[in-house]
Scaffold this motif. Structure first.
Motif, mmCIF file in Angstrom:
data_model
loop_
_atom_site.group_PDB
_atom_site.id
_atom_site.type_symbol
_atom_site.label_atom_id
_atom_site.label_comp_id
_atom_site.label_asym_id
_atom_site.label_seq_id
_atom_site.Cartn_x
_atom_site.Cartn_y
_atom_site.Cartn_z
ATOM 1 N N ASP A 1 -9.737 113.256 22.296
ATOM 2 C CA ASP A 1 -8.477 113.890 22.710
ATOM 3 C C ASP A 1 -8.620 115.397 22.934
ATOM 4 O O ASP A 1 -7.697 116.040 23.426
ATOM 5 N N GLY A 2 -9.758 115.962 22.526
ATOM 6 C CA GLY A 2 -9.974 117.402 22.695
ATOM 7 C C GLY A 2 -9.018 118.253 21.867
ATOM 8 O O GLY A 2 -8.692 119.383 22.240
ATOM 9 N N LEU A 3 -8.590 117.733 20.711
ATOM 10 C CA LEU A 3 -7.598 118.466 19.908
ATOM 11 C C LEU A 3 -8.176 119.051 18.623
ATOM 12 O O LEU A 3 -7.465 119.704 17.865
ATOM 13 N N HIS A 4 -9.490 118.811 18.382
ATOM 14 C CA HIS A 4 -10.114 119.382 17.182
ATOM 15 C C HIS A 4 -10.147 120.904 17.315
ATOM 16 O O HIS A 4 -10.396 121.426 18.417
ATOM 17 N N PRO A 5 -9.893 121.638 16.201
ATOM 18 C CA PRO A 5 -9.905 123.105 16.290
ATOM 19 C C PRO A 5 -11.175 123.674 16.919
ATOM 20 O O PRO A 5 -11.119 124.675 17.644
ATOM 21 N N THR A 6 -12.329 123.034 16.671
ATOM 22 C CA THR A 6 -13.582 123.522 17.259
ATOM 23 C C THR A 6 -13.503 123.466 18.782
ATOM 24 O O THR A 6 -13.899 124.402 19.482
ATOM 25 N N ASN A 7 -12.984 122.353 19.306
ATOM 26 C CA ASN A 7 -12.900 122.218 20.768
ATOM 27 C C ASN A 7 -11.786 123.074 21.356
ATOM 28 O O ASN A 7 -11.912 123.577 22.478
ATOM 29 N N MET A 8 -10.704 123.249 20.599
ATOM 30 C CA MET A 8 -9.646 124.162 21.056
ATOM 31 C C MET A 8 -10.218 125.580 21.181
ATOM 32 O O MET A 8 -9.925 126.296 22.135
ATOM 33 N N GLY A 9 -11.044 125.953 20.206
ATOM 34 C CA GLY A 9 -11.662 127.284 20.230
ATOM 35 C C GLY A 9 -12.623 127.423 21.405
ATOM 36 O O GLY A 9 -12.622 128.435 22.113
ATOM 37 N N GLU B 1 -5.146 117.677 8.971
ATOM 38 C CA GLU B 1 -6.371 117.303 8.235
ATOM 39 C C GLU B 1 -7.033 116.097 8.919
ATOM 40 O O GLU B 1 -8.267 116.023 9.026
ATOM 41 N N ILE B 2 -6.203 115.182 9.424
ATOM 42 C CA ILE B 2 -6.738 113.985 10.101
ATOM 43 C C ILE B 2 -7.478 114.395 11.369
ATOM 44 O O ILE B 2 -8.604 113.955 11.625
ATOM 45 N N LEU B 3 -6.871 115.277 12.173
ATOM 46 C CA LEU B 3 -7.531 115.708 13.418
ATOM 47 C C LEU B 3 -8.841 116.431 13.119
ATOM 48 O O LEU B 3 -9.822 116.293 13.839
ATOM 49 N N ASP C 1 -15.201 114.036 14.083
ATOM 50 C CA ASP C 1 -16.378 114.813 14.485
ATOM 51 C C ASP C 1 -16.081 115.475 15.844
ATOM 52 O O ASP C 1 -15.709 114.775 16.791
ATOM 53 N N PRO C 2 -16.212 116.802 15.973
ATOM 54 C CA PRO C 2 -15.934 117.464 17.261
ATOM 55 C C PRO C 2 -16.711 116.856 18.417
ATOM 56 O O PRO C 2 -16.255 116.882 19.551
ATOM 57 N N ASP C 3 -17.890 116.248 18.118
ATOM 58 C CA ASP C 3 -18.683 115.603 19.174
ATOM 59 C C ASP C 3 -18.197 114.191 19.485
ATOM 60 O O ASP C 3 -18.787 113.484 20.299
#
Ligand code: NAP
Length: 296
Positions: free
Chosen positions: A117-125, A105-107, A111-113
């Motif tokens: 660390d590039g670990l947000h689900p949006t950026n992983m996707g 939940e913290i990650l 904000d994906p922008d």
């Protein structure tokens, strides 16, 4: 060949300088906010190394220290403030967080922008689909280590030991992308893998990310293999001032005799992770500047 992560990391950082200067002319200094929760000694060391690297490049880095017993709501509220701050283009929460907190939940609150660390689900996707985005730092650092060492991944059989969200899964996905420094045939191994050594001995490139000190010995590899050792493990060492020393997941002295190329620990993947954090923060600052100049 010993793959020198410190030297390659310096080259990567030097290559960023013209972009940093370009932003400076527009009045922007890339800034990173680091959230450090609790007193984990290794996390404190990592955060201090990250901060020093930013400051050495005249970039902004500020650490927000929270007590180990902080509640989830307070962490989310700080992240919300950092998401809105104009000073910080990147935000990261140092992992692991204390057990009572929900790290996923913290990650996701970042904000994906601003996801340094590039670990947000949006950026992983986005990474999975090959869309430009901040990439997970350690996997991206591994790609750059291979690239700068002129080790082509195309058509190679690459075995990844470990399937964590921060190393194993993203590096495997980057390596199968249909582009430069991709095009590999990738096998991922974990604790349920049967006949592990039979598989690892097929590797042209072996990436070890399991967190088990010196687990990979010469019986795991074939002659000429390229070894990327991600592991950072503290083992007791009464002869050292600190009482411990750092070793990787690979028995370096033994495996280096038969490997074609190998990363040391420390001085291999670690410095690259920090360079890629700087790369991501710069990339996010550039995106911020583009949006600002377009009035978005
Ligand atoms: P993690 O979340 O603990 O994941 C470890 C993975 O290794 C898991 O997928 C686990 O399998 C697998 N594994 C463990 N023992 C194994 C065995 N005996 N055989 C096969 N697979 C095994 O670890 P992580 O966060 O990815 O980190 C791994 C290591 O890299 C740690 O030492 C960490 O400190 C280091 N690290 C270094 C950097 C850096 O910048 N240098 C960055 C990140 C991490 P299961 O999924 O089946 O449990």
């Amino acid at each position: 060949m010993i793959i020198d992560g410190k030297e390659i990391s310096k080259k990567v950082k030097d290559s960023l300088l013209p972009r940093i200067e370009c932003l400076a002319k527009k009045g922007i200094v890339p800034g990173l906010a680091v959230v450090l929760i609790g007193d984990d000694p290794a996390s404190k060391v990592y955060v201090s190394m990250k901060s020093k690297a930013f400051i050495s490049m005249n970039l902004v880095s500020e650490t927000f220290r929270l007590p180990a017993d902080i509640d989830q709501g307070s962490v989310l509220s700080l992240i919300d403030d950092l998401n809105k701050s104009e000073k910080f283009h990147g935000v990261l929460v140092q992992l692991p967080v204390p057990d009572h907190l929900d790290s996923m939940e913290i990650l996701q609150a970042i904000d994906p922008d601003k996801d340094a660390d590039g670990l947000h689900p949006t950026n992983m996707g986005r990474m999975l689909l090959g869309i430009e985005c901040p990439l997970a730092c350690t996997p991206h650092g591994i790609i750059m280590l291979l690239k700068y060492s002129k080790i082509d991944t195309s058509g190679q059989h690459i075995i990844v030991l470990g399937r964590s969200n921060i190393v194993g899964k993203p590096i495997a996905n980057l390596l199968i992308q249909k582009r430069e420094m991709g095009n590999a045939t990738v096998t991922i191994c974990h604790t349920r893998t049967r006949n592990l050594k039979e598989i690892t001995r097929q590797a042209d490139i072996l990436i070890a990310a399991i967190g088990k000190p010196e687990f990979v010995d010469r019986s795991f590899v074939k002659k000429g293999v390229v070894i990327i050792d991600v592991g950072v493990n503290r083992v007791d060492d009464p002869t050292s001032k600190r009482g411990y020393r750092l070793v990787g997941d690979v028995k370096f002295d033994e495996v280096k005799e038969i490997a074609g190329a190998i990363t040391p620990v420390p001085g291999g993947v670690g410095p690259m992770t920090i360079s890629m954090l700087i790369t991501n923060t710069l990339y996010l600052a550039e995106k911020y500047e583009t949006k600002r100049s377009e009035g978005i």
